[in-house]
Design an enzyme around this catalytic site. Structure first.
Site, PDB file in Angstrom:
ATOM      1  N   LYS A  27       0.845  -1.199   0.000  1.00  0.00           N
ATOM      2  CA  LYS A  27       0.000   0.000   0.000  1.00  0.00           C
ATOM      3  C   LYS A  27       0.877   1.244   0.000  1.00  0.00           C
ATOM      4  CE  LYS A  27      -3.784   2.148   2.607  1.00  0.00           C
ATOM      5  NZ  LYS A  27      -4.744   1.951   3.725  1.00  0.00           N
ATOM      6  N   SER A  96      -9.351   2.284   2.709  1.00  0.00           N
ATOM      7  CA  SER A  96      -8.396   2.982   1.864  1.00  0.00           C
ATOM      8  C   SER A  96      -7.393   2.042   1.186  1.00  0.00           C
ATOM      9  CB  SER A  96      -7.621   4.015   2.695  1.00  0.00           C
ATOM     10  OG  SER A  96      -6.928   3.381   3.762  1.00  0.00           O
ATOM     11  N   SER A 120     -10.279  -0.193   6.764  1.00  0.00           N
ATOM     12  CA  SER A 120      -9.578  -0.123   5.484  1.00  0.00           C
ATOM     13  C   SER A 120      -8.843  -1.373   5.048  1.00  0.00           C
ATOM     14  CB  SER A 120      -8.591   1.052   5.509  1.00  0.00           C
ATOM     15  OG  SER A 120      -9.281   2.261   5.642  1.00  0.00           O
TER      16      SER A 120
END
Length: 400
Positions: A27, A96, A120
């Site tokens: 990420k 996210s 997330s």
């Protein structure tokens, strides 16, 4: 080049670890040496990180091949990402950790790292039909990770199933002297324990979760619980603490204040470069009363204590992973089924259970007491074997 190097090592008899040669995505709030960490924002300069984050360093030591960065929402908050859901491009993959979940779902990598402040990891994993693990708060180092909230951020893996989660978690977990928030606990031995579990005793969460779930989600939970009962699981309706639903406002306040503190110099001067959702979050954080913030942290302690006491009766709690199937892409979805566990710092695992009538994945979420990742992943692996979910996105099945 990294994969070729791992091949040469194997031929010479060198095995780095259980992830030798396994491709992993990271990420883009997590530093990877030589790549910029953009955090989904135009404000981050494209300057390569000088060092790997601790979690990336540990993946490399275990033999993983770092493919690159996965897309995230701006500053890992609520503004929709460019990523789309591989099951239906007209729907969100969640956020996210949007790119991390979508990349695993379509087979770009065998696992990825995400982070969770509200929902997330769990929500994108569920929307994309894969598995996700949010570890206990402090189980995994956050050194080299762009923060949202110091009291709420967790780094964890997304993968195809509980076994793969176990391999990634075991590689990245454990104490880190460079991170004062990281617990001084050794990494759990999840790999050797994951296949050693009897039919579990599960606390089925209704009330708040029944009230806020749409009918298809409620039906999917009923169907899944029946499968697990038929396979030998003991299920008991679990009662939530009487003030459970008060967590929402407190969780949001902690997130707002701590995000505003991180962006205190950046946000006022460059307000126009922040998306509407993250901007609203920071504005609310700047207006917050210090006494309310202190009260929220105090509530977090008592809320966590009450949940831990309830968890002592079960091998795991079970509830839906999300309120609905993945919605359309102007939102990242509703995190309310995930944020209580982020707020309390309790470990969770989400696994897919069936498809909605529109062909979108639905998941179940398992919650355990602090430091119970080995047991939780064992229960998840047992559940996967009984649920039998083996569907893939149509764009993968059709070779698109």
């Amino acid at each position: 080049q990294e994969a070729a190097a791992r091949d040469r090592e194997l031929k010479s008899g060198q095995l780095r670890g259980p992830l030798h040669g396994i491709p992993v995505g990271i990420k883009d709030i997590i530093d990877v040496q030589g790549l910029p960490t953009l955090a989904g924002s135009p404000l981050r300069e494209r300057v390569p990180a000088e060092h790997d984050a601790t979690v990336v360093q540990r993946l490399r030591e275990a033999g993983a091949v770092i493919l690159g960065k996965t897309a995230t929402t701006q500053w890992a908050a609520f503004d929709p990402p460019p990523t789309r859901n591989p099951w239906n491009l007209e729907h969100t993959p969640g956020g996210s950790s949007s790119g991390s979940a979508a990349a695993v779902a379509v087979g770009m990598c065998l696992a990825s790292l995400g982070s969770q402040t509200g929902g997330s990891i769990s929500r994108p994993a569920s929307y994309c039909g894969v598995a996700g693990c949010k570890p206990t708060f402090g189980r995994v180092s956050r050194t080299g990770v762009v923060p949202v909230s110091f009291h709420l951020d967790h780094v964890g893996p997304i993968a195809h199933n509980a076994h793969d989660l176990a391999f990634i978690l075991q590689a990245i977990a454990g104490p880190d002297a460079s991170d004062p928030w990281c617990a001084r606990r050794d990494a759990p031995d999840v790999i050797n324990q994951i296949d050693h579990v009897a039919p579990p005793r599960l606390g089925i969460l209704g009330e708040f979760f029944h009230e806020h779930a749409d009918p298809e989600v409620r039906d999917s939970i009923s169907n899944t619980v029946e499968k697990l009962q038929s396979a030998g699981a003991q299920t008991v309706d679990a009662s939530l603490p009487s003030d459970f639903d008060t967590f929402t406002a407190h969780h949001l306040l902690v997130m707002e204040v701590e995000a505003a503190e991180y962006h205190r110099d950046r946000f006022p001067a460059q307000r126009e470069h922040f998306g509407p959702a993250i901007a609203q979050l920071l504005e609310e954080g700047n207006k917050a009363d210090a006494r309310d913030y202190a009260a929220a942290l105090n509530h977090r302690r008592s809320f966590t204590r009450d949940l831990i006491e309830m968890l002592g009766q079960f091998d795991a709690l079970l509830c839906p992973s999300t309120t609905t199937p993945a919605p359309t892409p102007e939102t990242t979805g509703d995190p309310r089924f995930n944020s209580p566990w982020s707020y309390a710092g309790l470990p969770t695992v989400t696994i897919p259970c069936q498809l909605s009538s529109a062909g979108l994945p639905l998941g179940i979420q398992l919650i355990g007491p602090p430091w119970s990742e080995a047991q939780l992943l064992s229960v998840a692996a047992w559940g996967e074997s009984k649920i039998g979910f083996n569907r893939t996105p149509s764009m993968v099945a059709h070779g698109s």
